[in-house]
Design a protein around this motif. Structure first.
Motif, PDB file in Angstrom:
ATOM      1  N   GLN A  36       0.756  54.187  59.869  1.00  0.00           N
ATOM      2  CA  GLN A  36       0.924  55.529  60.072  1.00  0.00           C
ATOM      3  C   GLN A  36       2.630  55.688  59.633  1.00  0.00           C
ATOM      4  O   GLN A  36       3.246  54.957  60.064  1.00  0.00           O
TER       5      GLN A  36
ATOM      6  N   LEU B 286       2.613  67.463  53.238  1.00  0.00           N
ATOM      7  CA  LEU B 286       0.955  67.196  53.253  1.00  0.00           C
ATOM      8  C   LEU B 286       0.268  68.215  52.916  1.00  0.00           C
ATOM      9  O   LEU B 286       0.345  69.498  53.682  1.00  0.00           O
TER      10      LEU B 286
ATOM     11  N   LEU C 135      -1.431  57.149  55.818  1.00  0.00           N
ATOM     12  CA  LEU C 135      -0.313  57.976  55.323  1.00  0.00           C
ATOM     13  C   LEU C 135       0.787  57.302  55.034  1.00  0.00           C
ATOM     14  O   LEU C 135       1.467  57.491  53.936  1.00  0.00           O
TER      15      LEU C 135
ATOM     16  N   GLU D  76       2.040  58.922  67.439  1.00  0.00           N
ATOM     17  CA  GLU D  76       0.729  59.361  66.635  1.00  0.00           C
ATOM     18  C   GLU D  76      -0.326  59.484  67.506  1.00  0.00           C
ATOM     19  O   GLU D  76      -0.760  58.228  67.754  1.00  0.00           O
ATOM     20  N   LYS D  77      -0.853  60.585  67.272  1.00  0.00           N
ATOM     21  CA  LYS D  77      -2.211  60.879  68.222  1.00  0.00           C
ATOM     22  C   LYS D  77      -2.421  60.356  69.565  1.00  0.00           C
ATOM     23  O   LYS D  77      -3.163  59.515  69.819  1.00  0.00           O
TER      24      LYS D  77
ATOM     25  N   THR E 237       4.239  58.168  60.977  1.00  0.00           N
ATOM     26  CA  THR E 237       4.858  58.467  62.483  1.00  0.00           C
ATOM     27  C   THR E 237       5.651  56.981  62.968  1.00  0.00           C
ATOM     28  O   THR E 237       6.530  56.836  63.513  1.00  0.00           O
TER      29      THR E 237
ATOM     30  N   TYR F 282       8.286  67.036  56.006  1.00  0.00           N
ATOM     31  CA  TYR F 282       9.580  65.983  56.626  1.00  0.00           C
ATOM     32  C   TYR F 282      10.364  65.850  55.421  1.00  0.00           C
ATOM     33  O   TYR F 282      10.348  66.282  54.134  1.00  0.00           O
TER      34      TYR F 282
ATOM     35  N   TYR G 177      -2.513  65.268  66.580  1.00  0.00           N
ATOM     36  CA  TYR G 177      -1.524  65.052  65.584  1.00  0.00           C
ATOM     37  C   TYR G 177      -0.576  64.008  66.164  1.00  0.00           C
ATOM     38  O   TYR G 177      -0.633  63.268  67.113  1.00  0.00           O
ATOM     39  N   GLY G 178       0.507  64.012  65.065  1.00  0.00           N
ATOM     40  CA  GLY G 178       1.756  63.281  65.660  1.00  0.00           C
ATOM     41  C   GLY G 178       2.403  64.071  66.303  1.00  0.00           C
ATOM     42  O   GLY G 178       2.659  65.581  66.345  1.00  0.00           O
TER      43      GLY G 178
ATOM     44  N   ILE H 126       3.602  67.529  65.021  1.00  0.00           N
ATOM     45  CA  ILE H 126       4.244  67.317  63.682  1.00  0.00           C
ATOM     46  C   ILE H 126       3.418  67.943  62.553  1.00  0.00           C
ATOM     47  O   ILE H 126       2.340  67.846  62.677  1.00  0.00           O
ATOM     48  N   THR H 127       4.107  68.816  61.712  1.00  0.00           N
ATOM     49  CA  THR H 127       3.247  69.848  61.217  1.00  0.00           C
ATOM     50  C   THR H 127       2.658  69.077  59.644  1.00  0.00           C
ATOM     51  O   THR H 127       1.875  69.766  59.100  1.00  0.00           O
ATOM     52  N   GLY H 128       3.521  68.559  59.119  1.00  0.00           N
ATOM     53  CA  GLY H 128       3.324  68.037  57.941  1.00  0.00           C
ATOM     54  C   GLY H 128       4.380  68.115  56.683  1.00  0.00           C
ATOM     55  O   GLY H 128       4.017  68.355  55.324  1.00  0.00           O
TER      56      GLY H 128
ATOM     57  N   VAL I 270      -1.958  71.053  54.791  1.00  0.00           N
ATOM     58  CA  VAL I 270      -1.483  72.140  55.541  1.00  0.00           C
ATOM     59  C   VAL I 270      -0.754  73.256  54.609  1.00  0.00           C
ATOM     60  O   VAL I 270       0.356  72.846  53.798  1.00  0.00           O
TER      61      VAL I 270
HETATM   62  C1  G1P Z   1      -0.989  63.513  59.551  1.00  0.00           C
HETATM   63  C2  G1P Z   1       0.191  62.900  60.401  1.00  0.00           C
HETATM   64  C3  G1P Z   1       0.284  63.577  61.542  1.00  0.00           C
HETATM   65  C4  G1P Z   1       0.416  65.070  61.364  1.00  0.00           C
HETATM   66  C5  G1P Z   1      -0.837  65.620  60.525  1.00  0.00           C
HETATM   67  C6  G1P Z   1      -0.339  67.079  60.260  1.00  0.00           C
HETATM   68  O1  G1P Z   1      -2.393  63.369  60.313  1.00  0.00           O
HETATM   69  O2  G1P Z   1      -0.012  61.442  60.496  1.00  0.00           O
HETATM   70  O3  G1P Z   1       1.572  63.071  62.591  1.00  0.00           O
HETATM   71  O4  G1P Z   1       0.535  65.638  62.748  1.00  0.00           O
HETATM   72  O5  G1P Z   1      -1.081  64.941  59.323  1.00  0.00           O
HETATM   73  O6  G1P Z   1      -1.364  67.738  59.848  1.00  0.00           O
HETATM   74  P1  G1P Z   1      -3.521  63.366  59.712  1.00  0.00           P
HETATM   75  O7  G1P Z   1      -4.091  64.922  59.600  1.00  0.00           O
HETATM   76  O8  G1P Z   1      -3.460  62.819  58.433  1.00  0.00           O
HETATM   77  O9  G1P Z   1      -4.564  62.422  60.587  1.00  0.00           O
END
Ligand code: G1P
Length: 296
Positions: A235, A131, A111, A196-197, A237, A213, A172-173, A209-211, A134
């Motif tokens: 990342q 993102l 990302l 992150e995760k 994050t 920013y 998630y982050g 972190i919902t997506g 979402v």
């Molecule tokens: C990404 C971000 C993460 C965030 C998430 C939300 O992760 O890296 O920080 O919480 O989206 O959907 P991914 O879902 O691409 O692994």
């Protein structure tokens, strides 16, 4: 404070969690009632005042740029047949020329790398990242529009967050609030870090972190040399955590419900949620959902 008029939407992912649907159809183009999922995210951003969209795309994703283009034969046919209503609805969703850019991410490096691909278009301007996996439904203003209000209040960098149950924290982050979160905590939360995760035992909170920013352009310089992190990917994050050493970050608890359309169940939930409030089919959809619940 510079206004946020540009948004980056990373749409290069394979959509492996919803294969085989995404073998030929980009996941962002999967239908939620009568629109591609992506249209909801674009509408959310337009409501927030976004004027230029940068899509980070990839091979096999041409359907996305075609979707936002004129469909001459279709429009001509609709007009000739007198289907003016449908024609008008279609044209209302068409973006103005020159307001959308499409940049190819040539390698799936994560990302953070995807966002960095937008650097030349972002230049020195603050920008939003949405993102498109979402979808967020809200009874008030769109999630990004709510974040813009927070941005006008505190400036800097703003990250939408939402509490998740313990068992989902490591997907998630996760942010680290400056002060412990209590019932009295306001919706704009000063931040101290993010990861992150994380494993549950290392998670600094249960605020994911919902997506959505709002970010300052200096982030791009950090993304340039960002090392790979969780999952071997560059990342976003990790770069934000570095930017936090020199810039203010606030988490923002939005009013609304998010749906992860990259997963089977999340997608199904999103279709139900948007069907329930759809002006044409909402009433019937609610009756159907009730009926189906009685049968279950
Ligand atoms: C990404 C971000 C993460 C965030 C998430 C939300 O992760 O890296 O920080 O919480 O989206 O959907 P991914 O879902 O691409 O692994």
């Amino acid at each position: 404070m510079k206004p946020v008029k540009k948004a980056v939407l990373p749409v290069a992912g394979f959509g492996t969690r919803v294969l085989p649907a995404t073998k030929t159809v980009p996941k962002e183009m999967l239908t939620v009632v009568d629109r591609p999922a992506l249209q909801y995210v674009v509408d959310e951003a337009i409501e927030a005042g976004i004027e230029h969209f940068v899509f980070i795309t990839a091979r096999g994703k041409i359907a996305i740029s075609d979707y936002f283009d004129t469909a001459y034969e279709l429009e001509d046919a609709l007009q000739r047949k007198g289907k003016t209503d449908i024609y008008n609805r279609l044209k209302a969703k068409q973006p103005r020329e020159g307001t959308m850019s499409f940049v190819r991410q040539q390698e799936a490096k994560g990302l953070g790398h995807a966002v960095w691909c937008a650097r030349d278009i972002i230049g020195d301007d603050p920008f939003a990242v949405l993102l498109p996996d979402v979808l967020i439904q809200s009874d008030v203003r769109s999630c990004l529009a709510q974040m813009m209000e927070a941005y006008h209040e505190v400036g800097g960098n703003i990250i939408a967050v939402d509490p998740v149950p313990d068992e989902r924290v490591s997907s998630y982050g996760v942010i680290k609030p400056k002060d412990p979160v209590t019932a009295k905590t306001k919706t704009i939360i000063p931040m101290d870090g993010m990861v992150e995760k994380p494993a549950l035992k290392d998670a600094p909170s249960n605020l994911k972190i919902t997506g959505r920013y709002i970010l300052q352009p200096e982030l791009m310089g950090l993304l340039k040399d960002q090392a790979a992190g969780a999952g071997g990917e560059i990342q976003l994050t990790d770069a934000m955590a570095r930017l936090m050493k020199t810039q203010e970050f606030h988490a923002f608890v939005y009013d609304g419900q998010d749906y992860d359309c990259g997963s089977k169940l999340g997608y199904f939930e999103a279709v139900m949620a948007f069907a329930r409030i759809h002006p044409d089919i909402g009433k019937d959809a609610r009756a159907l959902i009730r009926k189906s619940a009685e049968q279950a």
